[in-house]
Design an enzyme around this catalytic site. Structure first.
Site, mmCIF file in Angstrom:
data_model
loop_
_atom_site.group_PDB
_atom_site.id
_atom_site.type_symbol
_atom_site.label_atom_id
_atom_site.label_comp_id
_atom_site.label_asym_id
_atom_site.label_seq_id
_atom_site.Cartn_x
_atom_site.Cartn_y
_atom_site.Cartn_z
ATOM 1 N N ASP A 228 30.707 31.766 31.729
ATOM 2 C CA ASP A 228 30.970 32.989 32.516
ATOM 3 C C ASP A 228 32.362 32.918 33.128
ATOM 4 O O ASP A 228 32.534 32.332 34.197
ATOM 5 C CB ASP A 228 29.915 33.137 33.614
ATOM 6 C CG ASP A 228 30.041 34.455 34.354
ATOM 7 O OD1 ASP A 228 30.796 35.336 33.897
ATOM 8 O OD2 ASP A 228 29.384 34.601 35.396
ATOM 9 N N GLU B 12 36.338 39.842 38.654
ATOM 10 C CA GLU B 12 35.104 40.531 38.269
ATOM 11 C C GLU B 12 33.976 40.133 39.197
ATOM 12 O O GLU B 12 33.168 40.961 39.614
ATOM 13 C CB GLU B 12 34.735 40.178 36.812
ATOM 14 C CG GLU B 12 33.547 40.971 36.254
ATOM 15 C CD GLU B 12 32.182 40.364 36.538
ATOM 16 O OE1 GLU B 12 31.180 41.040 36.309
ATOM 17 O OE2 GLU B 12 32.107 39.218 37.008
ATOM 18 N N ASP C 21 30.384 39.529 28.255
ATOM 19 C CA ASP C 21 30.279 38.835 29.543
ATOM 20 C C ASP C 21 28.841 38.378 29.724
ATOM 21 O O ASP C 21 28.188 38.684 30.709
ATOM 22 C CB ASP C 21 30.728 39.756 30.689
ATOM 23 C CG ASP C 21 30.710 39.041 32.037
ATOM 24 O OD1 ASP C 21 30.689 37.795 32.047
ATOM 25 O OD2 ASP C 21 30.708 39.733 33.085
ATOM 26 N N HIS D 136 26.635 30.537 36.911
ATOM 27 C CA HIS D 136 27.024 30.388 38.329
ATOM 28 C C HIS D 136 26.631 29.042 38.951
ATOM 29 O O HIS D 136 26.504 28.947 40.169
ATOM 30 C CB HIS D 136 26.468 31.529 39.190
ATOM 31 C CG HIS D 136 27.015 32.880 38.853
ATOM 32 N ND1 HIS D 136 26.708 34.014 39.592
ATOM 33 C CD2 HIS D 136 27.845 33.298 37.869
ATOM 34 C CE1 HIS D 136 27.334 35.063 39.060
ATOM 35 N NE2 HIS D 136 28.029 34.648 38.011
HETATM 36 ZN ZN LIG Z 1 30.786 37.235 34.159
#
Ligand SMILES: [Zn+2]
Length: 474
Positions: free
Chosen positions: A297, A331, A359, A430
């Site tokens: 990501d 983003e 994405d 994340h």
């Molecule tokens: Zn992303």
């Protein structure tokens, strides 16, 4: 380890250079666009070049938090690579960010009925606790809906904990459901009197790694510190609370609001040979969260679109239309780069033929959905046919693009979604585990192949994907 990785990357690159030299023959120009697309796919599946790009980005730059110096270095890295590769126009467009944010200390422990440490990470944009932390009894909720049902004032002085799990799904739809808790949970808890907010990480793994991600404070609620617990820690808290004795917890978070900073978008064009004013735009975002190196990501997305563009650049001749790559900044805090780009380029909205952005990790891509005026348009049928050998199925016409190209799609620019298999994406998303070793070159290459095929045909064929003219105008 180093030697093995070197050879794995180096050999295919050498092979690509060789094939590239071979491809510059007059005979290739005689291929039909459909044959050319098949060749592009073939070449990309062998080695698209995406792995080399992603290795460079994640190793040389590393984490790229929105508005940070590292994000600026990533933009300069991209600019240099596009220029060196011979793109026609490479520009960096800077835009302001109201709030830069930096992570600080993040610690949590159960202080009663037993002492146990917990693994947490601050949500993006979270305020800090006092330096010594906050200690309070917890109020635990099994779902975001249950938190919303709690009366105003009922959480006074408590730490609210929401342990709603996320559902694993190929299309990633579990994320949209679970992420409301991360976005709006802190303000919902604060309205009810809570002094801090914890949630079970929005993720599908069971590793002891928490998932960060942006939270959004509402204007009408106090801004309380907010963090994510790793999934095993959230389950531990649930079991402990179920025993009946009050559970007390201490939380220390010291992130900082850096005030006004800047971010930037990198724009690189391959000018069309016949219709340079008509633009096929592929996006991806350069910023990442700070815990890992943003390999999935969205380093993967950056590598996929950059590799696809490079393959098209290396063809014997340019497609008719311009292919534009936009690597967006910021983003993660809320599509700030995408919004800044749409605003700065609003005068050219009519020039976009179609937009798309990967994405959602490394792929593979399994479905091609459109958001266009006429989904039966003949060149779209040819794109679907060219994607079929990559095991990509035709989807419906409900695409709104994804991430940074959404603001363009809202301006009625045709968009498509090359849907990626997200079954395992949210195991890593994340977390500190979002690193290069999770990337499978064959998945990345399939995604780059799909983007190369789509972008080439959209730029070479004369498809019009806008809404058909209203009947009265005919
Ligand atoms: Zn992303």
């Amino acid at each position: 380890m180093v030697a093995r990785r070197f050879s794995r990357v180096f050999l295919p690159v050498a092979a690509l250079v060789f094939i590239g030299a071979h491809r510059l023959t007059a005979a290739d120009v005689s291929l039909t666009p459909d044959q050319q697309a098949a060749e592009l796919a073939h070449k990309a599946l062998a080695d698209s070049g995406a792995m080399e790009i992603l290795t460079s980005l994640t190793t040389e730059i590393g984490p790229r938090l929105a508005g940070s110096e590292a994000e600026k270095r990533a933009a300069a890295w991209a600019q240099k690579r596009f220029e060196r590769a011979g793109f026609d126009k490479v520009e960096i467009e800077t835009f302001p960010l109201e709030h830069g944010w930096a992570r600080g200390v993040e610690k949590a422990e159960i202080t009663s009925p037993t002492s146990q440490s917990l693994i947490v990470t601050a949500l993006g944009g979270s305020t800090a606790t006092p330096p010594e932390g906050v200690e309070a009894e917890i109020a635990i909720f099994k779902s975001y809906t249950a938190l919303q049902a709690a009366p105003i004032g009922s959480l006074k002085g408590k730490i609210a904990v929401v342990t709603e799990p996320m559902t694993r799904a190929r299309d990633g739809s579990g994320y949209g459901v679970a992420v409301r808790n991360r976005s709006a949970g802190p303000s919902e808890a604060a309205r009810r009197g809570a002094v801090a907010f914890l949630l079970r990480s929005v993720g599908t793994d069971n590793h002891r790694l928490p998932h960060t991600g942006m939270t959004r404070y509402a204007e009408d609620a106090p801004r309380i510190p907010a963090a994510a617990l790793s999934v095993p820690d959230a389950e531990q808290l649930e079991r402990l609370a179920a025993l009946g004795a009050p559970v007390r917890l201490k939380l220390v978070l010291t992130p900082r609001d850096l005030g006004a900073v800047t971010s930037q978008n990198v724009i690189a064009d391959l000018k069309g040979r016949e219709k340079p004013e008509e633009i096929v735009l592929l996006g991806a975002h350069l910023d990442s969260w700070d815990l890992g190196t943003g390999a999935l990501d969205d380093g993967a997305g950056v590598a996929i679109v950059a590799a696809a563009a490079q393959l098209i650049h290396d063809l014997p001749r340019r497609p008719r239309r311009t292919l534009r790559i936009v690597l967006y900044g910021s983003e993660e805090p809320g599509l700030l780069g995408g919004k800044a780009y749409a605003e700065a380029h609003k005068s050219e909205l009519d020039h976009y033929v179609v937009v798309a952005e990967p994405d959602a990790g490394q792929g593979p891509i399994y479905k091609f959905s459109t958001g266009v005026g006429n989904p039966e348009e003949p060149t779209l049928q040819r794109i679907r046919a060219a994607l079929a050998p990559l095991s990509i199925l035709p989807g419906d016409n409900s695409s709104r693009g994804s991430s940074d190209v959404e603001p363009l799609a809202e301006g009625h620019v045709p968009a498509v979604t090359l849907a990626m298999d997200m079954s395992d994406y949210f195991d890593i998303h994340h977390t500190p585990d979002d690193t290069l070793d999770k990337i499978r070159p064959e998945r990345l290459n399939q995604s780059a192949a799909a983007y190369a095929v789509f972008a080439y045909l959209a730029a070479e064929l004369d498809g019009n994907y806008r809404a058909p003219a209203p009947v009265s105008a005919k």
